[in-house]
Design a protein around this motif. Structure first.
Motif, short mmCIF file in Angstrom:
data_model
loop_
_atom_site.label_atom_id
_atom_site.label_comp_id
_atom_site.label_asym_id
_atom_site.label_seq_id
_atom_site.Cartn_x
_atom_site.Cartn_y
_atom_site.Cartn_z
N LEU A 303 48.79 45.11 35.63
CA LEU A 303 47.47 45.50 35.33
C LEU A 303 46.97 46.57 36.22
O LEU A 303 46.15 47.29 35.95
N LEU A 304 47.37 46.24 37.65
CA LEU A 304 47.04 47.61 38.41
C LEU A 304 47.25 48.90 38.15
O LEU A 304 46.65 49.72 38.75
N SER A 305 48.66 49.00 37.34
CA SER A 305 48.82 50.30 37.14
C SER A 305 48.13 50.81 36.08
O SER A 305 48.47 52.13 35.49
N LEU A 306 47.34 50.08 35.41
CA LEU A 306 46.79 50.67 34.22
C LEU A 306 45.62 51.58 34.75
O LEU A 306 44.68 51.34 35.69
N ASP A 307 45.31 52.69 33.95
CA ASP A 307 44.37 53.54 34.17
C ASP A 307 42.69 52.60 33.96
O ASP A 307 42.81 52.12 32.89
N GLY A 308 41.82 52.78 34.83
CA GLY A 308 40.66 52.22 34.71
C GLY A 308 40.38 50.84 35.04
O GLY A 308 39.38 50.18 35.26
N ILE A 309 41.58 50.34 35.61
CA ILE A 309 41.35 48.88 36.16
C ILE A 309 41.54 48.99 37.51
O ILE A 309 42.44 49.57 38.22
N GLU A 310 40.63 48.37 38.00
CA GLU A 310 40.23 48.76 39.71
C GLU A 310 40.68 47.78 40.39
O GLU A 310 41.07 47.96 41.72
N LYS A 311 40.40 46.47 39.94
CA LYS A 311 40.79 45.43 40.96
C LYS A 311 41.45 44.02 40.15
O LYS A 311 41.02 43.87 38.78
N VAL A 312 42.37 43.35 40.61
CA VAL A 312 43.16 42.11 40.12
C VAL A 312 43.25 41.20 41.21
O VAL A 312 43.88 41.30 42.25
N LEU A 313 42.59 40.02 41.05
CA LEU A 313 42.38 38.96 42.09
C LEU A 313 43.12 38.14 41.46
O LEU A 313 42.78 37.37 40.21
N THR A 314 43.72 37.04 42.29
CA THR A 314 44.10 35.82 41.87
C THR A 314 42.90 34.70 41.89
O THR A 314 41.88 35.30 42.64
N ASN A 315 43.20 33.75 41.46
CA ASN A 315 42.20 32.60 41.55
C ASN A 315 41.30 32.47 42.78
O ASN A 315 40.21 32.39 42.80
N ALA A 316 42.29 32.23 43.85
CA ALA A 316 41.83 32.01 45.12
C ALA A 316 41.18 32.97 45.75
O ALA A 316 39.98 33.02 46.41
#
Length: 405
Positions: A303-316
């Motif tokens: 997901l972080l490699s996709l253009d326009g996706i800025e943040k990907v966080l785990t639940n915690a």
């Protein structure tokens, strides 16, 4: 009076919280020549920038404002979520999802006269939960009854006219006008008026349609001011263009893309609500549930490699960073950049409704909103507002404590 660990003393004057849905400060700046009342509030009262809660959507922020606490505490983290017990995707518009009482309901039980008007009926049930007072939506003003809403005959008896449709820009004007007409009719200690963002989804700051709409809002803010109320105006979120250079919606359909990587997920888009004409269920925030939890790292990296996706966080990580309820946000939380939206699959969305000029919200880029008061705050609260650390859900704390009584 203490509510959710915050103090709300009684004021002699009516206090009115106004949530201008989707209205970031550039709208007011571009409309300053047609908003003399708001400009007077800014000049003679108090103004500062505050942050909304993430996700920067309607339900989480309205319920944060009327509870005075974060989604982690009040439980409301979207318009829509995956109910793990029911194993269903459901609208989060039922009071059963609230984990704490609202400021409005608690004050109404303690000899404060309370009135609430919302443009969208989707908010009404939660805003009215355990409320001993008036609460109705402009959307269904024709259906208001004494038993259900604390008021009947809204269209003719109060307003003298029929309500506009939910996709009419003036449904929000009707909402603020209703507040002014209620206050002219009788005294209230506390009012909450919350609009809809159809205009902001369709029109950029400074456009003729946006300015015409805001000029009419300004008239009724002036009428509320004439009635001697202490008024605080904030927003649930801002709004931004989410388009490609050709004007088409800029979307990353992450459920489809992850599926192509053989990573099976259920993507939940908490912007989803009955008003798809506004945004086509496309916003800057999404959550996802993985079929195979061992793929969490791979999903996050992809997901972080996709253009326009800025943040990907785990639940915690999301619980820690955005003060969200862990049991209602899935395995990963995904945020897009300022010009991108998050989708599921192209077939899942009604893309024909937003094929040109998509404007939406949800992530951090729509988190900064104004907070404007028609009167000067005292020194303590003036300093709080100037600090830049205040939140939109501090609104009633400011209204209750920020002025000499």
């Amino acid at each position: 009076m203490n509510i959710n660990n915050r103090n709300y003393p009684k004021q002699k004057q009516t206090i009115i919280g106004v949530c201008m849905d989707g209205t970031s400060y550039p709208y007011y700046e571009a409309a300053k020549d047609v908003m003399p009342n708001l400009q007077r509030f800014i000049k003679e009262g108090s103004v500062g920038m505050v942050k909304s809660v993430i996700p920067s959507f309607t339900n989480p922020n309205n319920m944060a404002i009327v509870t005075g606490v974060t989604p982690k505490v009040n439980g409301i983290c979207g318009n829509f979520y995956w109910d793990t017990e029911l194993q269903e995707e459901v609208m989060m518009n039922d009071p059963k999802y609230l984990k704490v009482p609202t400021i409005l309901s608690e004050l109404s039980k303690n000899n404060r006269k309370v009135a609430v008007v919302t443009a969208k009926d989707k908010l009404r049930k939660m805003l009215a939960h355990n409320l001993d007072g008036i609460c109705f939506s402009a959307e269904f003003a024709n259906q208001a009854t004494l038993e259900e809403n604390g008021i009947a005959d809204v269209e003719q008896g109060l307003m003298g006219k029929e309500r506009p449709g939910i996709y009419d820009p003036y449904i929000s004007v009707y909402c603020i006008e209703a507040g002014a007409k209620l206050l002219k009719r009788q005294h209230f200690d506390v009012m909450y008026l919350t609009t809809t963002d159809f205009v902001q989804h369709k029109y950029a700051p400074g456009s003729p349609d946006a300015n015409d709409f805001l000029s009419k809002i300004d008239f009724w803010l002036g009428e509320l001011d004439k009635l001697g109320a202490i008024i605080g105006v904030t927003a649930d979120h801002g709004m931004q263009a989410k388009t490609n250079p050709d004007g088409s919606p800029k979307v990353q359909f992450i459920e489809q893309l992850l599926d192509a990587q053989d990573i099976k997920t259920r993507v939940i888009l908490p912007i989803t609500d009955p008003y798809v004409v506004h945004h086509g269920a496309l916003g800057g925030y999404g959550t996802l549930y993985l079929e195979d939890k061992s793929q969490l790292g791979a999903a996050k990296d992809y997901l972080l490699s996709l253009d326009g996706i800025e943040k990907v966080l785990t639940n915690a990580e999301a619980v820690e960073e955005y003060e969200l309820p862990a049991d209602r946000i899935g395995d990963l939380v995904v945020l897009a950049d300022s010009s991108t939206t998050i989708g599921r699959t192209p077939d899942w969305h009604e893309l024909d409704k937003v094929k040109e000029g998509l404007r939406s919200h949800g992530g951090e880029h729509c988190q900064e909103v104004p907070m404007i008061f028609n009167k000067k705050l005292n020194a303590e609260f003036s300093e709080k507002l100037a600090s830049g650390n205040s939140r939109n859900f501090d609104l009633f704390h400011f209204l209750s404590n920020g002025f000499s009584n």
